[in-house]
Write a protein that holds these residues in place. Structure first.
Motif, mmCIF file in Angstrom:
data_model
loop_
_atom_site.group_PDB
_atom_site.id
_atom_site.type_symbol
_atom_site.label_atom_id
_atom_site.label_comp_id
_atom_site.label_asym_id
_atom_site.label_seq_id
_atom_site.Cartn_x
_atom_site.Cartn_y
_atom_site.Cartn_z
ATOM 1 N N UNK A 296 0.831 -1.201 0.000
ATOM 2 C CA UNK A 296 0.000 0.000 0.000
ATOM 3 C C UNK A 296 0.869 1.257 0.000
ATOM 4 N N UNK A 297 1.900 1.286 0.812
ATOM 5 C CA UNK A 297 2.779 2.462 0.867
ATOM 6 C C UNK A 297 3.501 2.665 -0.458
ATOM 7 N N UNK A 298 3.999 1.585 -1.034
ATOM 8 C CA UNK A 298 4.689 1.691 -2.327
ATOM 9 C C UNK A 298 3.722 2.135 -3.428
ATOM 10 N N UNK A 299 2.479 1.664 -3.351
ATOM 11 C CA UNK A 299 1.475 2.073 -4.331
ATOM 12 C C UNK A 299 1.165 3.553 -4.187
ATOM 13 N N UNK A 300 1.050 4.036 -2.949
ATOM 14 C CA UNK A 300 0.823 5.461 -2.727
ATOM 15 C C UNK A 300 1.981 6.289 -3.280
ATOM 16 N N UNK A 301 3.214 5.801 -3.102
ATOM 17 C CA UNK A 301 4.370 6.503 -3.659
ATOM 18 C C UNK A 301 4.299 6.542 -5.178
ATOM 19 N N UNK A 302 3.880 5.435 -5.793
ATOM 20 C CA UNK A 302 3.761 5.372 -7.249
ATOM 21 C C UNK A 302 2.742 6.401 -7.754
ATOM 22 N N UNK A 303 1.585 6.465 -7.089
ATOM 23 C CA UNK A 303 0.534 7.388 -7.509
ATOM 24 C C UNK A 303 0.992 8.830 -7.327
ATOM 25 N N UNK A 304 1.660 9.111 -6.212
ATOM 26 C CA UNK A 304 2.157 10.469 -5.974
ATOM 27 C C UNK A 304 3.163 10.868 -7.054
ATOM 28 N N UNK A 305 4.028 9.919 -7.440
ATOM 29 C CA UNK A 305 4.987 10.202 -8.499
ATOM 30 C C UNK A 305 4.320 10.466 -9.830
ATOM 31 N N UNK A 306 3.264 9.693 -10.140
ATOM 32 C CA UNK A 306 2.540 9.909 -11.394
ATOM 33 C C UNK A 306 1.825 11.259 -11.402
ATOM 34 N N UNK A 307 1.297 11.660 -10.255
ATOM 35 C CA UNK A 307 0.634 12.970 -10.167
ATOM 36 C C UNK A 307 1.639 14.095 -10.373
ATOM 37 N N UNK A 308 2.835 13.920 -9.805
ATOM 38 C CA UNK A 308 3.866 14.945 -9.978
ATOM 39 C C UNK A 308 4.293 15.059 -11.437
ATOM 40 N N UNK A 309 4.325 13.904 -12.135
ATOM 41 C CA UNK A 309 4.794 13.893 -13.515
ATOM 42 C C UNK A 309 3.717 14.286 -14.516
ATOM 43 N N UNK A 310 2.443 14.218 -14.100
ATOM 44 C CA UNK A 310 1.342 14.485 -15.027
ATOM 45 C C UNK A 310 1.260 15.957 -15.369
#
Length: 320
Positions: A296-310
């Motif tokens: 769950x924590x790694x998934x949250x990090x992935x989503x946060x990274x995608x939001x930053x890159x979007x």
């Protein structure tokens, strides 16, 4: 939650395992085979379950043992409890998101919820269809208590608190702030001046005390003061309020862009500097090595990274 030891001492955990097997197989013999016991033993377990819950739980039909409404109501809670027990007893075991069934309790501020939960849930629905979220509003005064009492699996927000048995990991840096307003309040094609910003009535989010105090301090330094039309603890309601008023709010950038694109509002740059902040995850150390929790924590990090890159959300905007 206070544990009723006398009541739980009379409960055989194997009965809940038998209940889940019956719910899955809807057939006494197949459920017994799944547990490696005889049919008579499974029938005995079903009798004990019926006595425990004071309900038939499963009734015979042409298609098998059908769960009663009471059994269906119990199903999610029993499955969640068994999943928690399994994860606790096997914290280092493998976690297969495609097959796992787990419900995570996520505490998050509602302005962050708007930006982060939809893409997080969309990813979970694809990668882990048996995983669900229970999203809860953060109470800053009781945050650590909620984590310590196991009412929250993970908190996401701006945190300065924490004890030695808490773990903290920076999720991302804020991408700044934007002003959000209806077009009647300001022409988004024009640069927003500090004088016009201060002249408009404002909607303030009281749960973001530090940010709101920083805005007022920045204005006071330039000899301006804003008039607060509404104080609300619910950032998620602010865009809907602005649809009806000639007013303004200062919100985290991505939250403002999502609201503008969805509700036909406009955005502009804040006409004075505002410092950013770190958004972090906070959890109890006992979950640190739990494989499901790590996922769950790694998934949250992935989503946060995608939001930053979007790229920014498409919206009529005066932000430049």
């Amino acid at each position: 939650m206070i544990i009723d030891y006398n009541h739980l001492a009379r409960l055989d955990l194997n009965l809940l395992v038998a209940f889940d097997a019956l719910l899955t197989e809807q057939h006494v013999t197949r459920a017994a085979s799944r547990l490696g016991i005889g049919q008579s033993a499974m029938s005995h377990n079903l009798g004990r379950l019926r006595k425990l819950f004071r309900d038939d739980l499963f009734v015979r039909s042409e298609s098998g043992m059908q769960p009663t409404p009471r059994a269906r109501a119990l199903a999610l809670h029993v499955r969640a409890a068994l999943s928690e027990v399994q994860a606790t007893l096997r914290p280092d075991g493998a976690f297969d998101p495609a097959r796992a069934e787990r419900r995570f309790r996520l505490g998050i501020r509602d302005d962050l919820e708007v930006a982060m939960v939809p893409p997080l849930l969309a990813y979970i629905a694809r990668a882990a269809p048996g995983v669900s979220l229970d999203v809860q509003q953060l109470d800053p005064e009781r945050l650590l208590e909620s984590i310590d009492d196991d009412r929250l699996d993970l908190a996401v927000g701006v945190f300065h608190q924490g004890r030695t048995h808490h773990k903290r990991r920076v999720l991302c840096r804020s991408d700044g702030f934007l002003c959000l307003f209806p077009r009647a309040a300001h022409d988004p094609a024009e640069r927003l001046t500090i004088a016009h910003y201060a002249s408009l009535p404002h909607v303030r989010v009281s749960t973001r005390a530090e940010c709101e105090a920083a805005i007022d301090a920045a204005l006071a330094k330039r000899r301006y003061q804003r008039r607060i039309l509404l104080d609300t603890p619910h950032a998620i309601s602010v865009p809907f309020v602005l649809q009806q008023l000639r007013a303004m709010a200062t919100l985290p950038r991505r939250t403002a862009l999502v609201a503008a694109a969805s509700l036909g509002l406009a955005t502009a740059n804040v006409p004075f500097p505002l410092n950013g902040y770190s958004i972090a995850m906070l959890w109890h150390a006992s979950y640190d090595q739990d494989a499901a929790h790590r996922w769950l924590r790694d998934t949250a990090m992935r989503i946060a990274g995608e939001l930053d890159a979007a790229p920014p959300a498409t919206a009529a905007t005066g932000a430049r």
